[in-house]
Design a protein around this motif. Structure first.
Motif, short mmCIF file in Angstrom:
data_model
loop_
_atom_site.label_atom_id
_atom_site.label_comp_id
_atom_site.label_asym_id
_atom_site.label_seq_id
_atom_site.Cartn_x
_atom_site.Cartn_y
_atom_site.Cartn_z
N UNK A 11 58.16 -86.78 -16.78
CA UNK A 11 58.13 -85.82 -15.85
C UNK A 11 59.12 -85.87 -14.81
N UNK A 12 59.57 -87.09 -14.36
CA UNK A 12 60.64 -86.98 -13.58
C UNK A 12 61.83 -86.22 -13.85
N UNK A 13 62.31 -86.30 -15.24
CA UNK A 13 63.37 -85.35 -15.84
C UNK A 13 63.02 -84.11 -15.99
N UNK B 269 50.10 -86.58 -19.75
CA UNK B 269 51.43 -86.31 -19.46
C UNK B 269 52.05 -87.62 -19.25
N UNK C 185 60.30 -82.23 -14.78
CA UNK C 185 59.49 -81.64 -13.76
C UNK C 185 60.41 -81.30 -12.68
N UNK C 186 59.34 -80.78 -11.55
CA UNK C 186 60.08 -80.42 -10.35
C UNK C 186 60.53 -79.16 -10.25
N UNK C 187 60.28 -78.24 -11.12
CA UNK C 187 60.65 -76.89 -10.77
C UNK C 187 59.93 -76.01 -9.41
N UNK C 188 58.71 -76.64 -9.30
CA UNK C 188 57.96 -75.89 -7.92
C UNK C 188 57.45 -74.75 -8.19
N UNK C 189 57.11 -74.07 -9.69
CA UNK C 189 56.47 -73.22 -9.70
C UNK C 189 54.95 -73.29 -9.67
N UNK C 190 54.58 -74.38 -9.75
CA UNK C 190 53.05 -74.58 -9.97
C UNK C 190 52.43 -74.16 -8.54
N UNK C 191 50.88 -74.06 -8.82
CA UNK C 191 50.28 -73.33 -7.71
C UNK C 191 49.91 -74.75 -6.64
N UNK D 166 53.99 -89.36 -17.00
CA UNK D 166 54.84 -89.21 -15.70
C UNK D 166 56.18 -89.61 -15.48
N UNK D 167 56.59 -90.44 -16.09
CA UNK D 167 57.85 -91.03 -16.19
C UNK D 167 58.77 -90.17 -16.98
#
Lengths: 26, 470
Positions: free
Chosen positions: A15-17, A10, A19-25, A12-13
């Motif tokens: 994923x800064x756009x 994945x 990602x960030x939903x906070x739904x992960x465990x 990571x750069x």
């Protein structure tokens, strides 16, 4: 044979756009 | 920043900030190692000298490899810069939403393990069981403070949660009753020592618990060294049949067996393989964290042995997988392709912010490791977080708050490590627990090596299926 084989990971750069939903465990 | 290492016949290069992983041959490994500090001519000379006896290493081959390295650098997959420090600041301003609670339904235990961080379940306080009313208020607090988040997590923890089993079941029923109307999904985890596991517990857990954590340390003599009842009797013989039945009944549902290793069993892979041979397939084993003068504390002399043990484990897991009898190990369960985003990697477990522990009396703490330390009480489930200064302190507690992490290649895999371990080792939640760091880095090297091995094996199988005569 290729001297460098890049494994699929994945970005990571990006994923800064995407990602960030906070739904992960945690 | 990159990290290079060789393990189990693989030469691996990690690009820290992009997350890229490269499997390379010896020539590429050496060229990448020299790339940032040498001129092209210096690299060519050094490679021709080092590989003088290799017919496949020519000037043209070296130039071609140099071009590949440069292409990866330009693509941001080698030597990439760290653009996240600013993101960490943004992330510190994140909302005050909570998404997970550790419910201490029992500050009491039916075992008397001397190494227990929770002082035999009492957390240095009085024995207590959480009432349904306190637990219900905790669930209401979680729903009310979770914003738009759908997935909420609740860990039933102790002490021994099965000592308060009826309240656990009532709280699950209440959560199921309210989750639909609030557009939430509760995921429950149960952590147990196994003594009170019976068919009814197994049936209910298989229906309602997303995950079950079973505490076993391994071989009988290892387990019974610490995990004893109040008369001093070991618990191995009592719990193993129950846990085996539980694990088999879980089917495809998550569970894992979690042990603790100490100075007395630094050959901890023997314990993991013992558990695997009994029939447990999902395993975890944690290094004990205790005072340095404790007889079970891990020592600097133990480190080389532990490093070797983690390598033995990785190789054995690959072997078992090839034989069709795979086992998992919590610390090796990384997902390179669909793993966590950068925000998760910066913020880590979320203790003190999105993850809180609740005592039987309804007090809130940053996580279970801080319970019992009055200085870290953050509020309660009726009034919410009242110590907002402490919450802000934990918001700022990420990998970029720790100067020691600036030069560490593993910083985006560990997020700066465990705040509680840092607090107990260095006196500050933004400190580091260096011994734990060393073990973590070794585990990550092993975990990534396993991913590389599996990737290459898959590629090889695909190639052979495309060209069966080759």
């Amino acid at each position: 044979m290729k001297r460098i084989q890049t494994i699929e990971t994945r970005d990571l750069k990006k994923s800064a756009v995407t990602g960030g939903c906070g739904e992960c465990q945690t | 920043m990159i990290h290079q290492y060789k393990l189990n016949g693989y030469s691996i290069v990690l690009d820290v900030c992009s997350g890229a992983v490269h499997a390379v041959d010896d020539l590429a490994y050496d060229i990448i190692g020299m790339y940032e500090g040498s001129t092209q001519d210096e690299i060519i000379s050094a490679m021709l000298a080092k590989y003088a006896d290799r017919t496949d290493v020519t000037g043209n081959e070296i130039l071609e490899c140099l071009a590949d390295v440069e292409a990866l650098r330009e693509a941001g997959k080698l030597f990439s810069e760290d653009p996240y420090a600013g993101k960490a600041v943004d992330f510190q301003r994140k909302s005050n939403e909570v998404k997970a609670l550790c419910l201490h339904v029992a500050h009491s235990c039916n075992l008397n393990c001397s190494y227990c961080f929770a002082s035999q379940g009492k957390y240095k306080g009085e024995r207590a069981l959480m009432s349904f009313e306190v637990g219900k208020q905790a669930l209401d607090f979680l729903v009310g403070h979770s914003g738009k988040r759908v997935n909420l997590e609740v860990d039933f923890f102790g002490g021994e949660p099965l000592l308060n089993w009826n309240v656990v079941k009532d709280l699950v029923a209440y959560a199921r009753e309210i989750e639909g109307r609030h557009n939430k999904k509760f995921r429950f985890t149960l952590t147990t020592n196994g003594v009170l596991v019976d068919d009814e517990v197994i049936e209910f857990a298989n229906r309602e618990m997303h995950n079950v954590v079973m505490s076993i340390d391994g071989r009988p003599e290892v387990h019974d060294r610490f995990r004893v009842d109040y008369s001093g009797r070991g618990s191995y013989e009592q719990i193993i049949p129950k846990f085996l039945k539980f694990a088999r009944a879980r089917g495809e549902r998550d569970y894992y067996v979690r042990g603790t290793y100490t100075h007395h069993n630094v050959d901890f892979t023997e314990d993991l393989f013992h558990l695997a041979d009994l029939g447990f397939t999902r395993l975890s084993m944690e290094p004990v964290v205790c005072a340095p003068d404790d007889p079970c504390a891990l020592t600097d002399e133990d480190l080389p042995v532990l490093f070797e043990q983690y390598e033995i484990l990785a190789k054995e897991m690959l072997r078992r997988e090839r034989e069709g009898k795979p086992i998992t190990f919590y610390h090796y369960m990384i997902d390179l392709e669909h793993g966590p985003c950068i925000y998760k990697r910066i913020s880590g477990c979320g203790s003190g912010t999105e993850y809180l522990a609740v005592t039987p009396w309804g007090d809130l703490y940053p996580c279970h490791q801080f319970v019992g330390d009055d200085a870290y009480r953050m509020g309660n489930v009726w009034d919410g977080v009242t110590n907002t200064e402490m919450r802000d302190e934990f918001k700022h507690c990420n990998v970029y708050a720790r100067p020691e992490c600036a030069d560490c290649w593993a910083r985006l895999y560990c997020s700066g490590g465990c705040a509680a371990n840092a607090y107990h080792a260095a006196g500050s939640i933004t400190g580091t627990y260096e011994y734990g760091c060393k073990l973590f880095r070794k585990r990550m090297e092993c975990a990534i090596m396993m991913q590389v091995a599996k990737y290459q094996e898959t590629m090889k199988e695909n190639a052979e299926s495309m060209c069966p005569d080759v």
